[in-house]
Design an enzyme around this catalytic site. Sequence first.
Site, PDB file in Angstrom:
ATOM      1  N   GLY A 249      -9.193  18.207 -11.201  1.00 51.11           N
ATOM      2  CA  GLY A 249      -8.654  17.730 -12.465  1.00 51.11           C
ATOM      3  C   GLY A 249      -8.676  16.222 -12.591  1.00 51.11           C
TER       4      GLY A 249
ATOM      5  CE1 TYR B 250       2.229  23.490 -17.657  1.00 48.75           C
ATOM      6  CE2 TYR B 250       4.571  23.173 -18.055  1.00 48.75           C
ATOM      7  CZ  TYR B 250       3.366  22.704 -17.571  1.00 48.75           C
ATOM      8  OH  TYR B 250       3.290  21.456 -16.994  1.00 48.75           O
TER       9      TYR B 250
ATOM     10  N   GLY C  42      -8.181   9.793 -18.458  1.00 49.17           N
ATOM     11  CA  GLY C  42      -7.002   9.952 -19.289  1.00 49.17           C
ATOM     12  C   GLY C  42      -5.981  10.914 -18.731  1.00 49.17           C
TER      13      GLY C  42
END
Length: 324
Positions: A34, A195, A38
Amino acid sequence: MASPLPYNRQNALASTIAADNASSIAGKIVLTTGVTQGGLGATFVQEIAKHKPALLILAGRSPSKVQATADKIKSDPESAGVETRILELDLASQRQIRQAADEVLEYPEHHIDVVVNSAGIMAGPFRTTEEGIELQFGSNHIGHFLFTNLIMPKILASKAPRVVNVSSDGHRASGIRFDDPSFQNGEVYDQWEGYGQSKTANILFSTALAEKLGSRGLRAYSLHPGVALGTSMSPGFGEEDLKSLKEFDAKIGWDKDLDFKTLDECAATHVVAAFDPRLDGYNGAYLEDGNLSVNGLQPTAKREGDAERLWELSEELVGQKLEY
């Protein structure tokens, strides 16, 4: 819990903590997932690159996006000489994960010192991995579970191996849905429960690794980095999503404000978990604000036996026994 670390919310910056731990970073081989520009993973690798790691393995689904981070490292005078290597890794495809793991196992380097599982997605409509697993759980946890275990021979070959799983205080939203991790194939799906389940899984995975492999020298940690909106993890996150999260928190009785931080602040705890030698006696710990967490671990991640139950469920979902 007495803390061995001097860092706190006010001064915890990835840049300064990396400098503090320069001697622990130097010469290390570090694999990070990952690392899109940004995002927290990119911030982490760009800061540690300034302190002479031997090799940074940059893993991500899009080689062009990963290349942008490699280029950023090479363009910075402080890190221009650091070797980088790009690894294509799609955490939503167990088939491709196995290909990526095979590639890593064939690397000429004997070992990998640190693995930082920073890739993640947050919320959104119901979607699934290639294998039909709810996407947040399937990518954030199952993908990392499979990949990390497949490359474990390289990790354990290090003199001081570490695995870092980036979680979130969002783990408050749900424990593991052991009997129905994919929400009846979306029929009863809630984006925040999805999540939360995936972030609880990140914590329990670290707990299990510490329990199973601590005697072989492995140190494993999980962490809450803080909230940096507009990152590569949540590029489309807007006011409606924020309202939805606040409504969900009200429903479960969570009254803490969101922990907004800069990217430098958010990546600080990555650096601590990956390199600070003072954590060696706290294997399996959950961290936040650049330090050990005192009260941040929620009941969703504390249930007795859940780490082992999750390990067994994860083995079932990848179709492979991963025993140590």
